[in-house]
Scaffold this active site. Structure first.
Site, PDB file in Angstrom:
ATOM      1  N   ARG A  33       0.832  -1.201   0.000  1.00  0.00           N
ATOM      2  CA  ARG A  33       0.000   0.000   0.000  1.00  0.00           C
ATOM      3  C   ARG A  33       0.868   1.254   0.000  1.00  0.00           C
ATOM      4  O   ARG A  33       0.475   2.297  -0.509  1.00  0.00           O
ATOM      5  CB  ARG A  33      -0.935  -0.031   1.206  1.00  0.00           C
ATOM      6  CG  ARG A  33      -1.987  -1.134   1.106  1.00  0.00           C
ATOM      7  CD  ARG A  33      -2.897  -1.171   2.315  1.00  0.00           C
ATOM      8  NE  ARG A  33      -3.981  -2.134   2.120  1.00  0.00           N
ATOM      9  CZ  ARG A  33      -3.889  -3.424   2.381  1.00  0.00           C
ATOM     10  NH1 ARG A  33      -2.763  -3.912   2.850  1.00  0.00           N
ATOM     11  NH2 ARG A  33      -4.909  -4.232   2.164  1.00  0.00           N
ATOM     12  N   HIS A  75      -6.616 -11.225   4.599  1.00  0.00           N
ATOM     13  CA  HIS A  75      -6.194 -12.330   3.742  1.00  0.00           C
ATOM     14  C   HIS A  75      -7.276 -12.789   2.772  1.00  0.00           C
ATOM     15  O   HIS A  75      -6.986 -13.085   1.611  1.00  0.00           O
ATOM     16  CB  HIS A  75      -5.752 -13.521   4.601  1.00  0.00           C
ATOM     17  CG  HIS A  75      -4.390 -13.365   5.176  1.00  0.00           C
ATOM     18  ND1 HIS A  75      -3.770 -14.368   5.888  1.00  0.00           N
ATOM     19  CD2 HIS A  75      -3.509 -12.338   5.145  1.00  0.00           C
ATOM     20  CE1 HIS A  75      -2.573 -13.956   6.279  1.00  0.00           C
ATOM     21  NE2 HIS A  75      -2.409 -12.717   5.840  1.00  0.00           N
ATOM     22  N   LYS A  93       0.098 -17.302   8.321  1.00  0.00           N
ATOM     23  CA  LYS A  93      -0.930 -17.727   9.240  1.00  0.00           C
ATOM     24  C   LYS A  93      -1.427 -16.529  10.057  1.00  0.00           C
ATOM     25  O   LYS A  93      -0.656 -15.577  10.244  1.00  0.00           O
ATOM     26  CB  LYS A  93      -0.443 -18.856  10.133  1.00  0.00           C
ATOM     27  CG  LYS A  93       0.507 -18.472  11.270  1.00  0.00           C
ATOM     28  CD  LYS A  93       1.842 -17.980  10.950  1.00  0.00           C
ATOM     29  CE  LYS A  93       2.731 -18.998  10.275  1.00  0.00           C
ATOM     30  NZ  LYS A  93       4.022 -18.367   9.880  1.00  0.00           N
ATOM     31  N   ARG A 161      -2.024  -4.816  16.271  1.00  0.00           N
ATOM     32  CA  ARG A 161      -2.670  -5.977  15.656  1.00  0.00           C
ATOM     33  C   ARG A 161      -2.952  -7.103  16.648  1.00  0.00           C
ATOM     34  O   ARG A 161      -3.818  -7.956  16.391  1.00  0.00           O
ATOM     35  CB  ARG A 161      -1.828  -6.499  14.500  1.00  0.00           C
ATOM     36  CG  ARG A 161      -0.515  -7.178  14.896  1.00  0.00           C
ATOM     37  CD  ARG A 161       0.213  -7.704  13.668  1.00  0.00           C
ATOM     38  NE  ARG A 161       1.451  -8.402  14.005  1.00  0.00           N
ATOM     39  CZ  ARG A 161       1.514  -9.689  14.337  1.00  0.00           C
ATOM     40  NH1 ARG A 161       0.402 -10.409  14.393  1.00  0.00           N
ATOM     41  NH2 ARG A 161       2.682 -10.266  14.619  1.00  0.00           N
ATOM     42  N   ASP A 174      -3.150 -15.566  16.446  1.00  0.00           N
ATOM     43  CA  ASP A 174      -1.748 -15.185  16.282  1.00  0.00           C
ATOM     44  C   ASP A 174      -0.793 -16.322  16.654  1.00  0.00           C
ATOM     45  O   ASP A 174       0.017 -16.752  15.847  1.00  0.00           O
ATOM     46  CB  ASP A 174      -1.439 -13.943  17.124  1.00  0.00           C
ATOM     47  CG  ASP A 174      -0.052 -13.404  16.849  1.00  0.00           C
ATOM     48  OD1 ASP A 174       0.147 -12.777  15.792  1.00  0.00           O
ATOM     49  OD2 ASP A 174       0.850 -13.617  17.681  1.00  0.00           O
TER      50      ASP A 174
END
Length: 321
Positions: A33, A75, A93, A161, A174
């Site tokens: 981005r 994702h 993941k 996050r 996570d």
């Protein structure tokens, strides 16, 4: 030659690009981005095609496989676009946020005759393949239980996050995905019974949990996860005649096997922790280039299903789901 593209040039993407280079792979493109960030990444790894955003990568006909290293909350949309544009996908993941997303993407990949895989180190570390052979040979008897501890103190910033529900935060998605992947790898079948308890962060996501899983064969696994404490990252596989202890199990290269009846201990070493991402690259290449069975995707689906059940028990649902 397979041409790779990397989406999201953050910390893990740097490590993955290094693994690609060491494996002699071609990194054809990078998308981000922030184009300036992508340009710095491209210069570091000698990447010829740089894109602001991801569409340029999807439209590039010379890109064969896309590695996705963006936060997992994004994702689903990114993987879907990559598959629709005919790209194989290896995604960090957790591969998606829930089972429904993964099932849809897996069906799309099958329809397009493309490979979709999660970048889960546990499925590819050589030590685990050797341990599976040892277990199959009956060296520790019948596996009855497993124990996994994965704890890591995270800075208490509600917007990062780890704790932000808008980014699908929480310990389960996570670090819990590692623990559940390990359990699924060494259980004979998918757990049918799940009992758990959770401590939530002020943002509403999970920050600490205790989990018990049981399958129809009577195998039981216990897992502790936490963003509140630090402890050794350890997994133990317990059989009727012995047990296997593994430290730093997410990228393990060594295990200690204790044979109870013989009162003997053996140390097994295979592979290298520092090469964990290189093993992922090799596995993805093999899936793309040959007809080997895609054995890891069913495990990934099982793990995602377990995480869905756990979040249902904890009454945690993200607004964007």
């Amino acid at each position: 030659m397979i041409n790779w593209a990397i989406l999201g040039p953050g910390s893990i993407a740097h490590h993955f690009a290094e693994a690609l280079k060491k494996e002699g792979e071609s990194i054809h493109a990078v998308g981000a981005r922030n184009k300036e960030k992508a340009e710095v990444f491209a210069e570091q790894f000698d990447i010829s095609h740089v894109y602001e955003g991801f569409q340029g990568v999807f439209d590039n006909p010379d890109v064969h496989v896309v590695y996705i290293a963006t936060p997992h909350a994004f994702h689903y949309e990114t993987i879907k676009e990559a598959l629709l544009h005919g790209k194989h996908v290896l995604a960090e993941k957790a591969i998606t946020v829930n089972y429904q997303q993964l099932e849809e993407l897996a069906a799309l990949a099958e329809e397009k005759q493309l490979i979709l895989a999660e970048a889960m180190t546990i499925y590819h570390m050589p030590i685990f393949k050797e341990l599976q052979q040892l277990i199959d040979a009956g060296k520790i008897g019948k596996v009855q239980s497993l124990s996994v501890n994965f704890n890591s103190i995270k800075e208490n910033v509600p917007t990062n996050r780890f704790f932000n529900p808008d980014l699908a935060g929480g310990a389960l998605l996570d670090i819990g995905v590692y623990a559940l992947s390990f359990v699924r790898l060494f259980m004979k079948e998918q757990p049918s019974e799940i009992i758990s308890t959770v401590t939530k962060h002020e943002t509403g996501v999970d920050q600490q949990a205790g989990i018990i899983l049981k399958n129809e064969q009577g195998q039981i696994a216990t897992i502790t996860l936490s963003f509140m404490v630090e402890s050794p990252e350890r997994a133990t596989i317990m059989g009727t005649n012995g047990f296997i202890d593994i430290e730093k199990f997410s990228r393990a290269q060594k295990a200690t096997v204790c044979y109870v009846e013989e009162e003997k201990t053996e140390t097994i070493e295979n592979g290298e922790t520092e090469s964990a991402l290189r093993y992922e690259v090799r596995a993805m290449k093999e899936l793309i280039e040959s007809d080997v069975p895609h054995v890891t995707l069913p495990y990934t689906k099982d793990v995602m299903g377990m995480m869905d059940q756990l979040r249902q028990q904890w009454e945690i649902e993200f607004d964007f789901e």
